[in-house]
Design an enzyme around this catalytic site. Structure first.
Site, PDB file in Angstrom:
ATOM      1  CD1 TRP A  47      -3.171   1.155   0.795  1.00  0.00           C
ATOM      2  CD2 TRP A  47      -1.632   2.500   1.718  1.00  0.00           C
ATOM      3  NE1 TRP A  47      -3.741   2.407   0.952  1.00  0.00           N
ATOM      4  CE2 TRP A  47      -2.823   3.251   1.509  1.00  0.00           C
ATOM      5  CE3 TRP A  47      -0.537   3.139   2.293  1.00  0.00           C
ATOM      6  CZ2 TRP A  47      -2.932   4.602   1.870  1.00  0.00           C
ATOM      7  CZ3 TRP A  47      -0.642   4.484   2.627  1.00  0.00           C
ATOM      8  CH2 TRP A  47      -1.818   5.194   2.432  1.00  0.00           C
ATOM      9  CE1 TYR A  53      -2.250   8.363  -1.277  1.00  0.00           C
ATOM     10  CE2 TYR A  53      -0.106   9.150  -0.540  1.00  0.00           C
ATOM     11  CZ  TYR A  53      -1.436   9.378  -0.800  1.00  0.00           C
ATOM     12  OH  TYR A  53      -1.957  10.628  -0.596  1.00  0.00           O
ATOM     13  CG  ASP A 111      -7.429   3.062   0.672  1.00  0.00           C
ATOM     14  OD1 ASP A 111      -6.498   3.473   1.378  1.00  0.00           O
ATOM     15  OD2 ASP A 111      -8.480   3.691   0.473  1.00  0.00           O
TER      16      ASP A 111
END
Length: 496
Positions: free
Chosen positions: A427, A431, A447
């Site tokens: 994640w 990102y 998410d």
């Protein structure tokens, strides 16, 4: 196939005949009979097919002996969206050239950042963009100089050095060659005055442009001391190569599709040599080079994102002004609310950021650099110990260069390097790729915001996530559309 070879003459000429603004910045039209090059949407009479050639960059047209059209200002278009979509070595090099790397570190420094020898990088750029790194940097300097001449009262000497030229003579010769005019001709009758360090420029963006949504995102995530936002504007401090600065962006919607709109940017710089770098960082923050029509058309028939794209046309992916800062803020924000992350990051800025006197209420510090945070004891950081250790390890990697977030290295290589660090999972790495590396095709299936948005829209999150491959190559924009449904209303002070 090279970028030059991909410019099919028939397709390009059809775009020129229809004056299609979607291709402004994607290619340039040069007219042999006049010696001028234009953007595809130039309002002048369409030249004959036999008299035109097509070039993948303004520098290529200039290298072929053409000067810029004074009517359509072809060098003032948004950049090609292909650079971020494909993220080839040429595209990554172009982003660094726009940031002024050639002016500061030469071709060798640029090649090292991209991961090639200077000779091989020159071959790549010539094949893809029709010009080598020096010619591309020269074209960028000329464009920056023209904008400063026409929109500021800086003296010509100040304009020359702010644009990256090494001498006033070089500046004068380049302006005459590229624009067939002297600096005085470009400025007209307005006289210059000594530089104040404040420069106002217009950043070209393709439309539609969902500026209010961009402003809402930036305002919701702002860090105290580094960023402020108000009615129609966002401002922040900048840590630039030659010193500190600030930028204020006046952002609004521009929903008239198919034209070029502008975000007004006001820079206050300690050193005017940082003008080009500051402009490039502001452009990538507001995702100025995106092709919104291509993105929205891709989602037109999608049952999930299609209605959202019609509701908010031209939604952008907010970028960044410093990749290291983005990575630090991402790690701090792991598994806590946005409000909590803002509070913690603000405390970090107050403790370890460099104080600066900006004259702007609320802008008091530069964001702490990686080397400073790498030397901090993780136990003293205002966060769980494991996250503190992960943050310090990340900053050590950034400070030593083993992880580089300047958009020079290959994205996949950066992702692998991030995942090798303790406390950095998929994640976080993805990102960072979306925000720091301008990756247009990132999706975060785990998410919680994505799942809450899908559930709130009445969709089965598991089923939609499983089918999200159909959103390629624009999954970052699909993600933003989902997150946009969760954004709180703008505070009263930010409402128009």
């Amino acid at each position: 196939m090279s970028g030059v070879e991909r410019l099919d003459r028939e397709s390009c000429y059809r775009a020129v005949k229809s004056r299609d603004r979607r291709f402004d910045g994607v290619f340039y039209t040069a007219v042999r009979t006049t010696g001028i090059y234009c953007r595809p949407s130039c309002p002048a009479r369409t030249p004959g097919f036999a008299n035109v050639t097509f070039h993948p960059s303004a520098a290529a047209a200039q290298a072929a002996g053409f000067r810029a059209c004074k009517r359509c200002l072809p060098d003032a278009t948004p950049g090609s969206p292909d650079w971020d979509v494909a993220a080839t070595a040429a595209g990554r090099a172009m982003r660094l050239i726009a940031d002024g790397v050639v002016d500061r570190a030469g071709v060798e420094g640029l090649a090292q950042r991209v991961g090639y020898t200077p000779r091989h990088l020159t071959r790549i750029l010539t094949a893809e963009l029709g010009a080598g790194p020096l010619a591309l940097a020269r074209a960028k300097r000329a464009q920056t100089a023209r904008v400063l001449i026409e929109t500021t009262d800086l003296t010509y000497a100040d304009v020359a050095f702010a644009s990256g030229f090494s001498s006033v003579r070089q500046f004068n010769d380049t302006i005459r060659e590229v624009y067939a005019a002297t600096p005085t001709d470009l400025r007209g009758r307005r006289g210059g005055r000594p530089a104040t360090g404040t420069v106002t420029m217009r950043l070209a963006v393709r439309t539609p442009y969902a500026g209010r949504a961009m402003l809402a995102f930036l305002a919701y995530h702002l860090v105290p001391g580094v960023e402020v936002a108000g009615d129609g504007f966002y401002a922040r401090t900048l840590d630039l190569p030659h010193g500190p600065g600030t930028v204020r962006l006046d952002i609004d919607d521009a929903l008239d599709a198919g034209r070029t709109a502008f975000v007004t940017a006001t820079f206050t710089l300690h050193d005017l040599r940082d003008t080009a770098a500051a402009v490039e960082r502001a452009r990538r923050l507001v995702d100025a080079d995106c092709d919104p029509l291509a993105v929205d058309d891709h989602f037109a028939g999608d049952p999930v994102v299609g209605p959202l794209a019609r509701r908010t046309p031209g939604l952008r992916v907010p970028g960044q002004v410093d990749g290291d800062e983005t990575a630090v803020r991402t790690v701090i924000g792991q598994q806590i609310s946005v409000t909590g992350a803002r509070t913690v990051t603000g405390r970090l800025v107050a403790l370890h950021g460099r104080p600066v006197d900006t004259g702007v209420p609320g802008l008091t510090h530069l964001f702490p650099d990686a080397a400073t945070l790498a030397a901090v004891d993780p136990e003293t950081l205002p966060m769980p110990r494991a996250r503190g250790r992960a943050l310090v390890a990340l900053c050590a990697a950034l400070a030593t260069g083993s992880v580089a977030l300047d958009r020079g290295p290959d994205r996949d290589d950066v992702r692998r390097a991030l995942l090798e660090l303790p406390g950095i999972g998929p994640w976080t790495a993805d990102y960072v790729a979306m925000r720091a590396l301008a990756h247009p095709d990132v999706f975060l299936p785990t998410d919680i915001g994505v799942r809450n948005a899908l559930a709130g829209l009445g969709h089965d999150p598991a089923a939609v996530v499983a089918a999200s491959e159909t959103w390629r190559p624009w999954r970052s924009y699909a993600l933003m559309h989902l997150w946009n449904t969760l954004m709180p209303p703008l505070p009263d002070s930010l409402e128009p």
